[in-house]
Design an enzyme around this catalytic site. Structure first.
Site, PDB file in Angstrom:
ATOM      1  N   GLY A  94      66.632  18.103 -14.654  1.00 42.89           N
ATOM      2  CA  GLY A  94      67.531  19.219 -14.340  1.00 42.89           C
ATOM      3  C   GLY A  94      67.379  19.711 -12.917  1.00 42.89           C
ATOM      4  N   ARG A  95      66.240  19.428 -12.338  1.00 46.10           N
ATOM      5  CA  ARG A  95      66.043  19.857 -10.954  1.00 46.10           C
ATOM      6  C   ARG A  95      65.132  18.912 -10.197  1.00 46.10           C
ATOM      7  NH1 ARG A  95      61.829  24.781 -11.160  1.00 46.10           N
ATOM      8  NH2 ARG A  95      60.760  24.238 -13.081  1.00 46.10           N
ATOM      9  N   ARG A 177      57.371  14.901  -4.852  1.00 49.48           N
ATOM     10  CA  ARG A 177      56.278  14.363  -5.651  1.00 49.48           C
ATOM     11  C   ARG A 177      56.406  12.858  -5.801  1.00 49.48           C
ATOM     12  NH1 ARG A 177      57.206  17.050 -11.627  1.00 49.48           N
ATOM     13  NH2 ARG A 177      59.233  16.111 -12.038  1.00 49.48           N
ATOM     14  N   ARG A 184      58.997   9.373 -19.120  1.00 44.82           N
ATOM     15  CA  ARG A 184      58.363  10.292 -20.084  1.00 44.82           C
ATOM     16  C   ARG A 184      58.530   9.777 -21.501  1.00 44.82           C
ATOM     17  NH1 ARG A 184      59.275  15.403 -17.166  1.00 44.82           N
ATOM     18  NH2 ARG A 184      59.756  14.773 -15.055  1.00 44.82           N
ATOM     19  N   ASP A 257      58.833  15.888 -23.402  1.00 43.61           N
ATOM     20  CA  ASP A 257      59.518  15.552 -22.148  1.00 43.61           C
ATOM     21  C   ASP A 257      58.584  15.746 -20.946  1.00 43.61           C
ATOM     22  OD1 ASP A 257      60.094  18.283 -23.207  1.00 43.61           O
ATOM     23  OD2 ASP A 257      60.822  18.635 -21.183  1.00 43.61           O
ATOM     24  N   ASN A 258      57.416  16.316 -21.178  1.00 37.72           N
ATOM     25  CA  ASN A 258      56.458  16.480 -20.083  1.00 37.72           C
ATOM     26  C   ASN A 258      55.281  15.517 -20.215  1.00 37.72           C
ATOM     27  OD1 ASN A 258      57.944  18.507 -18.890  1.00 37.72           O
ATOM     28  ND2 ASN A 258      56.871  20.154 -19.955  1.00 37.72           N
ATOM     29  N   ASP A 267      54.396  17.343 -14.572  1.00 37.66           N
ATOM     30  CA  ASP A 267      55.116  18.620 -14.669  1.00 37.66           C
ATOM     31  C   ASP A 267      54.163  19.813 -14.726  1.00 37.66           C
ATOM     32  OD1 ASP A 267      57.483  17.345 -14.460  1.00 37.66           O
ATOM     33  OD2 ASP A 267      58.333  18.065 -16.338  1.00 37.66           O
TER      34      ASP A 267
HETATM   35  P1  AMP Z   1      60.138  22.163 -18.148  1.00 40.71           P
HETATM   36  O1  AMP Z   1      59.726  23.090 -19.238  1.00 40.71           O
HETATM   37  O2  AMP Z   1      59.851  22.677 -16.757  1.00 40.71           O
HETATM   38  O3  AMP Z   1      59.597  20.789 -18.338  1.00 40.71           O
HETATM   39  O4  AMP Z   1      61.727  22.068 -18.186  1.00 40.71           O
HETATM   40  C1  AMP Z   1      62.442  21.646 -19.316  1.00 40.71           C
HETATM   41  C2  AMP Z   1      63.786  21.134 -18.916  1.00 40.71           C
HETATM   42  O5  AMP Z   1      64.521  22.136 -18.208  1.00 40.71           O
HETATM   43  C3  AMP Z   1      63.744  19.914 -18.008  1.00 40.71           C
HETATM   44  O6  AMP Z   1      64.823  19.105 -18.368  1.00 40.71           O
HETATM   45  C4  AMP Z   1      63.942  20.509 -16.647  1.00 40.71           C
HETATM   46  O7  AMP Z   1      64.482  19.603 -15.728  1.00 40.71           O
HETATM   47  C5  AMP Z   1      64.890  21.656 -16.938  1.00 40.71           C
HETATM   48  N1  AMP Z   1      64.787  22.754 -15.952  1.00 40.71           N
HETATM   49  C6  AMP Z   1      63.749  23.591 -15.778  1.00 40.71           C
HETATM   50  N2  AMP Z   1      64.015  24.470 -14.798  1.00 40.71           N
HETATM   51  C7  AMP Z   1      65.261  24.184 -14.327  1.00 40.71           C
HETATM   52  C8  AMP Z   1      66.110  24.731 -13.328  1.00 40.71           C
HETATM   53  N3  AMP Z   1      65.739  25.768 -12.583  1.00 40.71           N
HETATM   54  N4  AMP Z   1      67.311  24.167 -13.141  1.00 40.71           N
HETATM   55  C9  AMP Z   1      67.722  23.128 -13.888  1.00 40.71           C
HETATM   56  N5  AMP Z   1      66.971  22.570 -14.854  1.00 40.71           N
HETATM   57  C10 AMP Z   1      65.759  23.085 -15.074  1.00 40.71           C
HETATM   58 MG    MG Z   2      59.431  19.197 -17.495  1.00 45.72          MG
END
Ligand code: AMP
Ligand code: MG
Length: 495
Positions: A94-95, A177, A184, A257-258, A267
């Site tokens: 997502g980012r 990174r 994953r 996913d992490n 992550d």
């Molecule tokens: P995380 O808990 O950080 O692993 O994030 C879970 C999901 O949300 C992953 O698919 C990330 O890419 C997405 N995500 C987290 N923060 C953002 C953001 N600010 N913008 C877009 N996607 C995000």
């Molecule tokens: Mg993540």
């Protein structure tokens, strides 16, 4: 977006030739007025990149996602996952945007910009990362690497005055990174969940052939390959969990996913290194149930491997085979853990009572919240001094309120060490028990300064964390107990 031609990096496509099923082309969204926050000279040199790059405006712009490096092809990949034990469906980068893979002296490495703008998988997110969390990921990846824990790496952080809205208004930053692969568990779960078994098969083949060449030689057909991958990832995950528990690292969001298929720490979000030892510590402020509490991590690693196995089942076919591979975790993890803890205690051989010696120590530390890094470092020094002084363990017992219990433990420990050379043992222990870990308050102090435009602490903290077993006398204060205010730092998923 114009491509730059000043630098020639040997770019390879992400995911080899797997194509659009796995990743969508997605150019980064430019950030205004990018600046260097920090860069990692050790990784830069290891990758064979020149110092000159990090003085160059156009490379700065590329690392902030504001322009593209010649030959790179920016992509975001799709994955799904179980979050907090519940199937969350499609997620994806997502980012994070991969610029592509490059040939380096460390082998092929994927270079990914985290926080470089929205992607097709951003859902309601803005695709951005804030300066605070980018510095935390940058420092922690390298701290873990310095400690010898498998991890993705971080090359640099760039910042921008662009506003990012979280609990409060913050500014944007991008971490570049680096990892041989960011695949994953969730990638496999994704394709299995949509019934695209052919994609699962291709991804297995890709990971094994590109990243686990020793398996590729023996696993000749699809079924053998998937099983070998499951076995290998089971082993790597068991080893990773043992590393985390031994260094006192709490990840905070062990969603599938992490979880890296290569068994790397991946992550960095609400992570925390333990200060006072608390087996039940929950570092993620949003983890109300304590699913990812420190002590539960090895169990969750196993749970996550089940999800991976489930996704591979259409290829492995025989449940017994998959279960057998998973079952090995139950002996691999304790063996890895005992090995790590014996190293910390300086025990070069194995005895039957070692496990009780370790467990009894941890329960004493847990009762009194004894500072985890300080205990091990002091113990390492005390062992060396015990050959000359009968008071050698004073600094260790000073960490405890109930002296009788720790005195009894120290006596057992000394009996156990009786036949070992104390000076050599101490030296070995000082190589595995770090003087410096990224305590929350150290990260926080460097972030506060960075928010005021002073990045010097980020850079000097990085250097210390990359060599955490060295003395660094000029940074003595960073090796001490966390200050009172550190317990008020709240770390959530919001980053
Ligand atoms: P995380 O808990 O950080 O692993 O994030 C879970 C999901 O949300 C992953 O698919 C990330 O890419 C997405 N995500 C987290 N923060 C953002 C953001 N600010 N913008 C877009 N996607 C995000
Ligand atoms: Mg993540």
């Amino acid at each position: 977006m114009p491509a730059m031609t000043n630098f020639t990096l040997d770019w390879q496509p992400k995911f080899g030739n797997l194509g659009e099923t796995f990743a969508s082309i997605c150019p980064p969204a430019p950030l205004p007025a990018p600046i260097w926050v920090a860069h990692n000279e050790v990784l830069r040199d290891a990758l064979g990149l020149t110092e000159h790059l990090f003085k160059d405006e156009s490379f700065l712009s590329a690392m902030a996602g504001s322009s593209l490096l010649d030959g790179s092809s920016p992509k975001a990949s799709v994955y799904s996952g179980h979050q907090f034990g519940v199937w969350a469906g499609q997620l994806g980068d997502g980012r994070a945007i991969s610029l592509g893979e490059i040939q380096t002296p460390l082998g092929v490495q994927d270079i990914q910009l985290k926080g470089a703008g929205p992607t097709p998988y951003s859902r309601r997110g803005d695709g951005r990362a804030v300066l605070r969390s980018s510095i935390r990921e940058f420092l922690c990846s390298e701290a873990m690497f310095g400690l010898g824990v498998p991890t993705t790496r971080a090359l640099c952080v760039t910042g921008s005055p662009a506003k990012v809205y979280r609990e409060e208004v913050e500014t944007a930053a991008v971490v570049a990174r680096v990892s041989p692969s960011f695949v994953r568990f969730g990638h496999f779960e994704h394709f299995a969940s949509i019934g695209n078994i052919e994609a699962v098969r291709s991804l297995v083949k890709h990971v094994v052939e590109e990243h686990m060449p020793s398996l590729a030689e023996h696993a000749l057909d699809d079924k053998q390959r998937a099983l070998a991958l499951l076995q290998e990832t089971t082993q790597r995950t068991a080893s990773l969990m043992a590393h985390w528990q031994a260094v006192g690292f709490c990840h905070g969001v062990m969603n599938t996913d992490n979880m890296s298929i290569l068994g790397l720490t991946l992550d960095y979000g609400p992570f925390q290194f333990l200060d006072g030892f608390n087996a039940n510590h929950i570092c993620n402020h949003s983890d109300n149930q304590g699913r990812y509490a420190f002590v539960k991590q090895p169990q969750i690693g196993y749970w996550n491997l089940f999800c991976l196995a489930q996704a591979l089942m259409p290829i492995i076919e025989e449940q017994e085979l998959a279960l057998h591979a998973l079952e090995t975790y139950k002996s691999l993890y304790p063996d890895f853990y005992d090995m790590r803890m014996r190293e910390k205690l300086g025990l070069s051989d194995t005895q039957v009572n070692d496990r009780t010696l370790i467990q009894d120590l941890l329960s004493l530390m847990d009762k009194e919240r004894v500072d985890y890094p300080l205990f091990w470092r002091r113990l390492s020094h005390s062992v060396g001094e015990s050959s000359q002084s009968s008071h050698a363990f004073e600094p260790v017992r000073d960490l405890f309120i109930h002296r009788d219990a720790i005195d009894a433990w120290i006596q057992r420990y000394q009996d156990r060490l009786a036949s070992l050379d104390k000076n050599n043992t101490s030296k070995e222990m000082l190589r595995v028990n770090p003087k410096f870990v990224l305590r929350n308050h150290l990260g926080e102090l460097s972030i506060r300064q960075a928010k005021n435009g002073d990045y010097s602490m980020v850079q000097s903290l990085l250097k210390v964390l990359q060599t955490p077993f060295d003395e660094h006398p000029e940074h003595e204060a960073w090796a001490g107990l966390a200050p009172e205010w550190a317990s008020d730092i709240e770390i959530s998923c919001s980053s």
